[in-house]
Design an enzyme around this catalytic site. Structure first.
Site, PDB file in Angstrom:
ATOM      1  N   LYS A 170      44.463  50.702  90.106  1.00  0.00           N
ATOM      2  CA  LYS A 170      43.818  50.816  88.794  1.00  0.00           C
ATOM      3  C   LYS A 170      43.444  49.427  88.306  1.00  0.00           C
ATOM      4  O   LYS A 170      44.311  48.625  87.971  1.00  0.00           O
ATOM      5  CB  LYS A 170      44.752  51.474  87.772  1.00  0.00           C
ATOM      6  CG  LYS A 170      44.047  51.734  86.432  1.00  0.00           C
ATOM      7  CD  LYS A 170      45.005  51.907  85.276  1.00  0.00           C
ATOM      8  CE  LYS A 170      45.434  50.583  84.682  1.00  0.00           C
ATOM      9  NZ  LYS A 170      44.325  49.828  84.047  1.00  0.00           N
ATOM     10  N   GLY A 221      50.041  40.892  85.088  1.00  0.00           N
ATOM     11  CA  GLY A 221      49.565  40.992  83.718  1.00  0.00           C
ATOM     12  C   GLY A 221      50.605  40.494  82.732  1.00  0.00           C
ATOM     13  O   GLY A 221      51.426  39.637  83.066  1.00  0.00           O
ATOM     14  N   GLU A 243      54.317  40.226  88.370  1.00  0.00           N
ATOM     15  CA  GLU A 243      53.884  38.835  88.169  1.00  0.00           C
ATOM     16  C   GLU A 243      53.304  38.790  86.762  1.00  0.00           C
ATOM     17  O   GLU A 243      52.189  39.235  86.526  1.00  0.00           O
ATOM     18  CB  GLU A 243      52.862  38.445  89.240  1.00  0.00           C
ATOM     19  CG  GLU A 243      52.702  36.938  89.411  1.00  0.00           C
ATOM     20  CD  GLU A 243      51.531  36.396  88.625  1.00  0.00           C
ATOM     21  OE1 GLU A 243      51.703  36.157  87.406  1.00  0.00           O
ATOM     22  OE2 GLU A 243      50.464  36.200  89.208  1.00  0.00           O
ATOM     23  N   CYS A 277      47.092  32.854  85.536  1.00  0.00           N
ATOM     24  CA  CYS A 277      48.530  33.003  85.223  1.00  0.00           C
ATOM     25  C   CYS A 277      49.268  31.681  85.396  1.00  0.00           C
ATOM     26  O   CYS A 277      50.068  31.299  84.553  1.00  0.00           O
ATOM     27  CB  CYS A 277      49.158  34.060  86.129  1.00  0.00           C
ATOM     28  SG  CYS A 277      48.473  35.699  85.887  1.00  0.00           S
ATOM     29  N   GLU A 374      51.605  31.486  75.133  1.00  0.00           N
ATOM     30  CA  GLU A 374      50.638  31.298  76.223  1.00  0.00           C
ATOM     31  C   GLU A 374      49.230  31.517  75.688  1.00  0.00           C
ATOM     32  O   GLU A 374      48.884  32.611  75.246  1.00  0.00           O
ATOM     33  CB  GLU A 374      50.922  32.282  77.358  1.00  0.00           C
ATOM     34  CG  GLU A 374      49.970  32.111  78.529  1.00  0.00           C
ATOM     35  CD  GLU A 374      50.170  33.158  79.622  1.00  0.00           C
ATOM     36  OE1 GLU A 374      49.765  32.891  80.755  1.00  0.00           O
ATOM     37  OE2 GLU A 374      50.727  34.231  79.336  1.00  0.00           O
TER      38      GLU A 374
END
Length: 470
Positions: A170, A221, A243, A277, A374
Site C-alpha cells: 500500500k 513512516g 523504520e 528519514c 523533526e
C-alpha cells in the site's frame, strides 16, 4: 507519462471499489490523476491472492527467484524515464534526483537478487546433525511513505520476494502512481498473486496491519503510525520491521574545516529537500568554527535554484504536501519569534506550489520546536556548543534514534564519539548514506528491525532448527 493506473490483485488490473481520490502535483497544486481507491474487501481479496500464490512461490528454487528479480530490474531500467517522470510529477523532486532514485532501485533489486540465504551447521557429530534453516514467512504487508516512493517500495518488496514470500503493498495516498506502475511491471515477470497493490489511507492501512493472514508488516513512516501498526499487529503476533521518524544530530568538532565539509553537510541535510528519514536534522557546531560554517552553509543554500522538478535548471523542488509545508512554515516562524537568526530563506517563495527555499537557522538551541521536533523539510538549525560532553548529551537527549554523525579532521577521535551516539547508524564525515549491503535501522522510538544486506533479508524469514538424530 503513463496514463492509466490500476490496482493489481491476483495479476489482474482492477478498479477501486471505494471510488477515487486526487493525486496532487506539489509544484503546481493541480490534480494530476484520479487514483482508484481500494475497499477493505479488496484488501481481503489481495491477501487471499497472495496466500494462494505463496503455496507455490515459497517452493520456487532460489535460482528462479533470483532470475525473476533480475528481470524486474531490467523492466525498471527499460522504463526509467517514465518512472522518473511519475516521481517528479507526484513527489516533486528534481528530475536528476528522480533518475537517481530509479537507478538506485535497479541497483538494490540486483543486489538483493544475488543474496544467498545460508544454512548454518550448528553440530555435525557421530550422534546428530543440527542445522539452522530460514523459511519464508508467508504474506508480507508493505506500507510505504511519500518521500522516496519507488526506492522504499523496492526496499520492502524485493527482499520479501527473494526470501520466498508474497506481498500486498500500500503506497502513500500522496504518491501512489509510481508504485501502481511498478507493480504492473513486476506482474509481467511474476506469477499471479505474488505481488499485489491496494491504495488508501488509515482504514486500508489498518486492514493490512490487523489482517489475520498477513504474517509480517514492514512500514516506513511516522512514529505515531508505527505505534498504531504495532497495536493492530498483536492479534496474530505479526513480525514487524518499523523504520520510523528520526531527528538526526550531527556534531562538528573544532578541528573540522568549514569550507571542506560545508558541501557534504548541506547535501546530507537537504537531500530530497530535507524529506529523508535519515537526513541530518540538528547540527551542533563548536564555538570556534560556528560562524564560519554557518555562513558556508548559507552560501550553499543561496546557490540553489528552487522550482518545478521538470525544469532542467531546478536543483531544489517543492515540499511534497500542504501539511508538511505548513509544519515547516510554523517551525521557522516559531524559531524567528523565539529570537533565532534566519541566515537565508525562511519564507515561502511562490504563490503556487509548496515551494520553500533551503533555510539555515542560527542562534537557536534545544527547547526550540525546530530543534526538538523533526522538521522533515528544507530547514537546518545550527546549534552552538563549547563542551563535547554537553554536545553528546544534547544529541542523545531525544526520543528517537535513527542516525547521527561526527565531523572532524581526525576520523579516529570522531569514531569514538560517534559510537557514543544513541542511533542505529553513526557516520563519520558523512550522513544519510544508505547502502544495499549495510544493515540500516533505528533504535528508541525510531523503530526496530533492520533493512538491507543479509541481516535485512533474514528479517523476512522464520528460523527453523533442524535436529537430525543419526
Amino acid at each position: 507519462m503513463h496514463t492509466e493506473f490500476s490496482l493489481m490483485i491476483n495479476g489482474e488490473k482492477v478498479a477501486g471499489q471505494a471510488g477515487s481520490f486526487s493525486v496532487i502535483n506539489p509544484a503546481t497544486e493541480d490534480s494530476i490523476y484520479q487514483c482508484p481507491l481500494s475497499s477493505v474487501e479488496q484488501v481481503d481479496q489481495a491477501v487471499a491472492a497472495a496466500s494462494e500464490a505463496f503455496k507455490s512461490w515459497q517452493h520456487t528454487p532460489d535460482e528462479v527467484r533470483k532470475a525473476s528479480l533480475h528481470r524486474i530490474a531490467d523492466r525498471i531500467e527499460a522504463n526509467a524515464q517514465e518512472l522518473a517522470e511519475i516521481i517528479v510529477t507526484e513527489q516533486g523532486k528534481p528530475m536528476f534526483l528522480a533518475l537517481a532514485e530509479v537507478g538506485g532501485a535497479v541497483a538494490w533489486t540486483r543486489y538483493t537478487a544475488d543474496l544467498d540465504i545460508p544454512v548454518e551447521t550448528i553440530e555435525d557429530s557421530e550422534e546428530k546433525r543440527i542445522e539452522q534453516h530460514h523459511k519464508p514467512l508467508g504474506v508480507i504487508g508493505s506500507i510505504t511513505p511519500w518521500n522516496w516512493p519507488l526506492m522504499i517500495a523496492i526496499w520492502h518488496i524485493m527482499p520479501a520476494l527473494r526470501a520466498g514470500n508474497t506481498v500486498v503493498c500500500k503506497p502513500s495516498g500522496f504518491t501512489p502512481l509510481n508504485t501502481l506502475r511498478l507493480v504492473e511491471l513486476m506482474n509481467e515477470e511474476l506469477p499471479a498473486g505474488v505481488i499485489n497493490v491496494v491504495t488508501g489511507e488509515g482504514e486500508i492501512g489498518q486492514a493490512i496491519s490487523g489482517h489475520p493472514d498477513i504474517r509480517k508488516v514492514v512500514f516506513t513512516g511516522s512514529t505515531p503510525t508505527g505505534q498504531k501498526i504495532m497495536q493492530n499487529a498483536s492479534g496474530n503476533l505479526k513480525r514487524l520491521t518499523l523504520e520510523l521518524g528520526g531527528n538526526d544530530a550531527a556534531i562538528v568538532l573544532p578541528d573540522a574545516n568549514p569550507e571542506q565539509i560545508a558541501e557534504a553537510i548541506f547535501q546530507t541535510a537537504f537531500l530530497n529537500m530535507g524529506q529523508t528519514c535519515a537526513a541530518l536534522k540538528r547540527l551542533y557546531v563548536h564555538d570556534d568554527i560556528y560562524d564560519a560554517l554557518s555562513e558556508a552553509l548559507a552560501e550553499k543554500a543561496r546557490s540553489q535554484v528552487v522550482g518545478n522538478g521538470m525544469e532542467e535548471s531546478t536543483t531544489f523542488g517543492p515540499i511534497q504536501n500542504q501539511n508538511q509545508f505548513n509544519l515547516v512554515c510554523d517551525l521557522v516562524d516559531d524559531a524567528r519569534n523565539q529570537g533565532a537568526t534566519i541566515l537565508t530563506g525562511g519564507e515561502p517563495c511562490s504563490d503556487k506550489g509548496y515551494f520553500y527555499p533551503p533555510t539555515i537557522v542560527t542562534n537557536i538551541s534545544d527547547g526550540a520546536r525546530l530543534v526538538d521536533e523533526e522538521q522533515f523539510g528544507p530547514v537546518l538549525p545550527v546549534i552552538r556548543y563549547s563542551d563535547i560532553e554537553d554536545a553528546i548529551q544534547r544529541a542523545n537527549n531525544c526520543p528517537v534514534g535513527l542516525g547521527g554523525s561526527v565531523w572532524s579532521s581526525d576520523p579516529n577521535t570522531a569514531s569514538k564519539i560517534a559510537q557514543r551516539l544513541e542511533c542505529g547508524t553513526a557516520w563519520v564525515n558523512n550522513h544519510a548514506e544508505v547502502l544495499p549491503h549495510a544493515p540500516f535501522g533505528g533504535c528508541k522510538m525510531s523503530g526496530f528491525g533492520v533493512e538491507f544486506g543479509l541481516a535485512g533479508l533474514l528479517e523476512y524469514t522464520q528460523p527453523q532448527t533442524l535436529n537430525i538424530a543419526k
